[in-house]
Design a protein around this motif. Structure first.
Motif, PDB file in Angstrom:
ATOM      1  N   ASP A  99       0.823  -1.211   0.000  1.00  0.00           N
ATOM      2  CA  ASP A  99       0.000   0.000   0.000  1.00  0.00           C
ATOM      3  C   ASP A  99       0.858   1.262   0.000  1.00  0.00           C
ATOM      4  O   ASP A  99       0.458   2.294  -0.536  1.00  0.00           O
ATOM      5  CB  ASP A  99      -0.928   0.009   1.221  1.00  0.00           C
ATOM      6  N   TRP A 100       2.038   1.183   0.635  1.00  0.00           N
ATOM      7  CA  TRP A 100       2.943   2.319   0.629  1.00  0.00           C
ATOM      8  C   TRP A 100       4.358   1.846   0.906  1.00  0.00           C
ATOM      9  O   TRP A 100       4.565   0.692   1.283  1.00  0.00           O
ATOM     10  CB  TRP A 100       2.494   3.398   1.614  1.00  0.00           C
ATOM     11  N   CYS A 158       2.457   6.569  -6.675  1.00  0.00           N
ATOM     12  CA  CYS A 158       2.339   5.675  -5.523  1.00  0.00           C
ATOM     13  C   CYS A 158       2.707   6.430  -4.248  1.00  0.00           C
ATOM     14  O   CYS A 158       3.372   7.469  -4.288  1.00  0.00           O
ATOM     15  CB  CYS A 158       3.210   4.441  -5.697  1.00  0.00           C
ATOM     16  N   THR A 159       2.287   5.908  -3.116  1.00  0.00           N
ATOM     17  CA  THR A 159       2.580   6.544  -1.831  1.00  0.00           C
ATOM     18  C   THR A 159       3.919   6.030  -1.305  1.00  0.00           C
ATOM     19  O   THR A 159       4.097   4.831  -1.106  1.00  0.00           O
ATOM     20  CB  THR A 159       1.477   6.251  -0.807  1.00  0.00           C
TER      21      THR A 159
END
Length: 281
Positions: free
Chosen positions: A139-140, A164-165
């Motif tokens: 997710d990150w 993206c994070t």
């Protein structure tokens, strides 16, 4: 033979210096090329590394150059000296391997070599090895390190998809040591000044407001601050071991030979200590 993650192939290659460039006051780039790079693959990991082999002064080795034979036939103090460096870039089309060296004046072996080497000179190396690349399913992403980890962090950021994070923290001596990285991720440059190595990094990561979801983290550099960040991420934050690439590239007060000799014991001791704390909490 397939490359085992984290291990460099044991057959040395011979490369030729193509060009050099001073990137910052404390970083020198050396680009290698030549027929010795034929068949090399260094595009599966963003922390690929090679082990440069520097001959012992005054010693001539038999050809073909064979590390195992040298270690069997020569006294230990005449073995080639090994220094490990991350692959900053691999250009398969032009067959060019880019390495960036942290330099501290005349200190050390590889740094002064990188400053003084000239195009056409030869160098032998083992590798590449490597084990990390940003997981696209995360997710990150969190990336943190000092100058020694900058080539791998830069390559990792450039490999991340747009948008993206990700959070990247890089500690360098001062503002003159910042570098341009081709990524939309904003690097948080931390200027060490007179502070101990890694102190600013630990503070910055501790202050980070961790997003929700699964993080994939890359944390490398001086062993003591890596130990502190490992405790923060594994013990306090509960991040699974498989979502962390975390290790000391070097240790204050040790050259690479001394650090590599003690690194396994150091890591195992920290693992036992911190996993015990985690289990008790």
């Amino acid at each position: 033979m397939a490359l085992r993650p984290g291990r460099a192939p044991r057959t040395p290659r011979t490369a030729e210096v193509v060009r050099t460039e001073r990137l910052t006051p404390h970083m020198q780039r050396v680009v290698l090329g030549g027929e010795g790079l034929a068949g090399l693959t260094a595009d599966t990991c963003t922390d690929h590394y090679v082990k440069l082999l520097f001959p012992s002064p005054g010693v001539t080795y038999p050809e073909p150059f064979d590390v195992q034979r040298i270690r069997e036939e020569f006294p230990r103090d005449q073995w080639p000296v090994t220094r490990t460096y991350t692959v900053r870039q691999w250009d398969a089309e032009h067959r060019e391997l880019t390495l960036d060296f942290v330099i501290h004046g005349d200190q050390g072996l590889a740094g002064p070599w990188a400053v003084g080497v000239r195009p056409g000179e030869k160098v032998r190396f083992l590798g590449p090895g490597g084990a990390y690349a940003p997981d696209p399913a995360a997710d990150w992403h969190l990336l943190a390190g000092d100058e020694s980890a900058l080539p791998a962090i830069a390559r990792s950021l450039e490999a991340l998809p747009h948008g993206c994070t990700a959070y990247a923290f890089v500690e360098v001596a001062g503002p003159e040591d910042e570098q341009k990285i081709d990524s939309d991720v904003e690097v948080r440059w931390l200027h060490r000044g007179d502070r101990p190595v890694g102190e600013a990094l630990v503070e910055a990561v501790r202050r980070l407001d961790f997003p929700e979801g699964r993080v994939h983290a890359f944390v490398h550099g001086e062993a003591h601050f890596v130990k502190e960040l490992r405790r923060l991420l594994r013990v306090e934050r509960g991040i699974p071991r498989e979502d962390l690439s975390i290790s000391g590239y070097w240790r204050l007060g040790h050259n690479e030979d001394g650090w590599q000799a003690s690194k396994r014991e150091w890591n195992e001791r920290i693992e036992v200590e911190q996993e015990g704390v985690r289990a008790a909490s």
